[in-house]
Design a protein around this motif. Structure first.
Motif, PDB file in Angstrom:
ATOM      1  N   ASN A 158       0.889  -1.208   0.010  1.00 38.50           N
ATOM      2  CA  ASN A 158       0.044  -0.043  -0.022  1.00 38.50           C
ATOM      3  C   ASN A 158       0.993   1.300  -0.026  1.00 38.50           C
ATOM      4  O   ASN A 158       1.905   1.197   0.458  1.00 38.50           O
ATOM      5  N   VAL A 159       0.401   2.115  -0.709  1.00 43.30           N
ATOM      6  CA  VAL A 159       1.238   3.628  -0.825  1.00 43.30           C
ATOM      7  C   VAL A 159       0.340   4.787  -0.325  1.00 43.30           C
ATOM      8  O   VAL A 159      -1.046   4.731  -0.809  1.00 43.30           O
ATOM      9  N   VAL A 160       0.838   5.585   0.399  1.00 46.46           N
ATOM     10  CA  VAL A 160      -0.068   6.769   0.927  1.00 46.46           C
ATOM     11  C   VAL A 160       0.789   8.002   0.089  1.00 46.46           C
ATOM     12  O   VAL A 160       2.308   7.935   0.502  1.00 46.46           O
ATOM     13  N   ASN A 161      -0.035   8.741  -0.605  1.00 49.22           N
ATOM     14  CA  ASN A 161       0.737   9.901  -0.999  1.00 49.22           C
ATOM     15  C   ASN A 161      -0.022  11.303  -0.581  1.00 49.22           C
ATOM     16  O   ASN A 161      -1.047  11.397  -0.331  1.00 49.22           O
ATOM     17  N   GLN A 162       0.915  11.942  -0.204  1.00 52.55           N
ATOM     18  CA  GLN A 162       0.766  13.339   0.358  1.00 52.55           C
ATOM     19  C   GLN A 162       1.427  14.428  -0.481  1.00 52.55           C
ATOM     20  O   GLN A 162       2.606  14.469  -0.507  1.00 52.55           O
ATOM     21  N   ARG A 163       0.616  15.462  -1.041  1.00 54.94           N
ATOM     22  CA  ARG A 163       1.351  16.727  -1.754  1.00 54.94           C
ATOM     23  C   ARG A 163       1.204  17.741  -0.679  1.00 54.94           C
ATOM     24  O   ARG A 163       0.327  18.482  -0.160  1.00 54.94           O
ATOM     25  N   LEU A 164       2.502  18.104  -0.007  1.00 55.04           N
ATOM     26  CA  LEU A 164       2.714  18.885   0.787  1.00 55.04           C
ATOM     27  C   LEU A 164       2.171  20.376   0.407  1.00 55.04           C
ATOM     28  O   LEU A 164       1.539  21.010   1.049  1.00 55.04           O
ATOM     29  N   GLY A 165       2.866  20.949  -0.699  1.00 57.23           N
ATOM     30  CA  GLY A 165       2.642  22.168  -1.181  1.00 57.23           C
ATOM     31  C   GLY A 165       2.587  23.230  -0.206  1.00 57.23           C
ATOM     32  O   GLY A 165       3.789  23.377   0.405  1.00 57.23           O
ATOM     33  N   TYR A 166       1.544  24.048  -0.214  1.00 54.56           N
ATOM     34  CA  TYR A 166       1.970  25.193   0.976  1.00 54.56           C
ATOM     35  C   TYR A 166       1.731  24.820   2.453  1.00 54.56           C
ATOM     36  O   TYR A 166       2.014  25.771   3.279  1.00 54.56           O
ATOM     37  N   LEU A 167       1.354  23.784   2.433  1.00 53.93           N
ATOM     38  CA  LEU A 167       1.102  23.201   4.118  1.00 53.93           C
ATOM     39  C   LEU A 167       2.502  23.256   4.821  1.00 53.93           C
ATOM     40  O   LEU A 167       2.530  23.492   5.831  1.00 53.93           O
ATOM     41  N   VAL A 168       3.633  23.232   3.962  1.00 56.58           N
ATOM     42  CA  VAL A 168       4.748  23.229   4.567  1.00 56.58           C
ATOM     43  C   VAL A 168       5.091  24.501   5.208  1.00 56.58           C
ATOM     44  O   VAL A 168       6.192  24.916   6.049  1.00 56.58           O
ATOM     45  N   ARG A 169       4.521  25.662   4.671  1.00 55.94           N
ATOM     46  CA  ARG A 169       4.572  26.923   5.060  1.00 55.94           C
ATOM     47  C   ARG A 169       3.625  27.500   6.059  1.00 55.94           C
ATOM     48  O   ARG A 169       3.668  28.771   6.270  1.00 55.94           O
ATOM     49  N   CYS A 170       2.958  26.662   6.619  1.00 59.58           N
ATOM     50  CA  CYS A 170       1.705  27.033   7.479  1.00 59.58           C
ATOM     51  C   CYS A 170       2.435  26.776   9.027  1.00 59.58           C
ATOM     52  O   CYS A 170       1.484  27.116   9.866  1.00 59.58           O
ATOM     53  N   GLY A 171       3.493  26.509   9.323  1.00 56.11           N
ATOM     54  CA  GLY A 171       3.749  26.062  10.657  1.00 56.11           C
ATOM     55  C   GLY A 171       4.079  27.332  11.400  1.00 56.11           C
ATOM     56  O   GLY A 171       4.462  28.352  10.909  1.00 56.11           O
ATOM     57  N   ASP A 172       4.122  27.157  12.518  1.00 61.02           N
ATOM     58  CA  ASP A 172       4.415  28.339  13.636  1.00 61.02           C
ATOM     59  C   ASP A 172       6.183  28.623  13.565  1.00 61.02           C
ATOM     60  O   ASP A 172       6.782  27.656  13.547  1.00 61.02           O
ATOM     61  N   PRO A 173       6.468  30.030  13.410  1.00 64.31           N
ATOM     62  CA  PRO A 173       7.864  30.515  13.198  1.00 64.31           C
ATOM     63  C   PRO A 173       8.650  29.979  14.476  1.00 64.31           C
ATOM     64  O   PRO A 173       8.081  30.099  15.617  1.00 64.31           O
ATOM     65  N   ASP A 174       9.848  29.453  14.464  1.00 63.49           N
ATOM     66  CA  ASP A 174      10.677  29.273  15.422  1.00 63.49           C
ATOM     67  C   ASP A 174      11.452  30.579  15.751  1.00 63.49           C
ATOM     68  O   ASP A 174      11.426  31.689  15.020  1.00 63.49           O
TER      69      ASP A 174
END
Length: 206
Positions: free
Chosen positions: A111-127
């Motif tokens: 089984n394969v799970v596919n995730q397209r991160l796109g802009y999701l990676v830019r939505c985290g809280d800044p350190d």
């Protein structure tokens, strides 16, 4: 398997650095067309040697396969620069990995799970680093404006704030040096030593 599609139209830095940090077992990048069966064999090896029985591959959105050397696009629509929106290579890789997996896994489908991160990676809280560096860049840019200096770009060089000619950015495309930093057999970043290397090894060549 987990297939994660990340940013990277012409350069694979956003796939290489997380793989180097341990976020993935393998990565495929725009600079080197990859053979899907070879990737599958590597992922099966990783999966079989992982305690939790899984493997992760990061796929740059501009990556291409050896038998299909065109980028994958979401549609024919173009942006203001004439670029069509990339997207879909992760879907293709995931589908083919699943279809071919019985061939290399004793007849059993994986089984394969596919995730397209796109802009999701830019939505985290800044350190702290995310907050301090932009503040410093803004102040230094304002200093250039006040001194009537143009054609310069604020940068970090050798761990220090600096400014460089804007030609560094617009003069050429900055891509991964495959021979120097990418292991084409293992589909992983390549580095021999950290000694005397910059913080982000493969992104530091000017």
């Amino acid at each position: 398997f987990l297939v994660i599609e990340v940013f990277g139209r012409y350069a694979g830095f956003t796939a290489m650095l997380p793989t180097m940090a341990g976020a993935a077992d393998r990565c495929v990048i725009p600079e080197y067309p990859f053979e899907l069966e070879h990737l599958l064999e590597l992922l099966i090896y990783d999966r079989n040697h992982h305690p939790s029985n899984y493997a992760v591959v990061l796929v740059s959105e501009g990556a291409t396969m050896t038998h299909h050397e065109e980028m994958s696009f979401e549609s024919e629509e173009k942006d203001q620069y004439g670029h069509r929106k990339l997207g879909g290579i992760g879907d293709k890789v995931a589908a083919v990995l699943k279809d071919l997996s019985p061939k290399f896994n004793q007849g059993r489908r994986i089984n394969v799970v596919n995730q397209r991160l796109g802009y999701l990676v830019r939505c985290g809280d800044p350190d702290a680093l995310d907050s301090i560096v932009p503040m410093a860049f803004g102040n230094l840019a304002l200093d250039l404006v006040l001194s009537r200096t143009s054609g310069r770009l604020i940068s970090l060089r050798n761990g220090c704030y600096d400014n460089v000619s804007i030609d560094v950015v617009v003069g050429r495309k900055k891509v991964v040096d495959v021979h120097k930093y990418y292991n084409t057999d293992r589909l992983r970043p390549k580095y021999e030593t950290f000694m005397r290397q910059p913080l982000f090894i493969m992104t530091s060549d000017v």
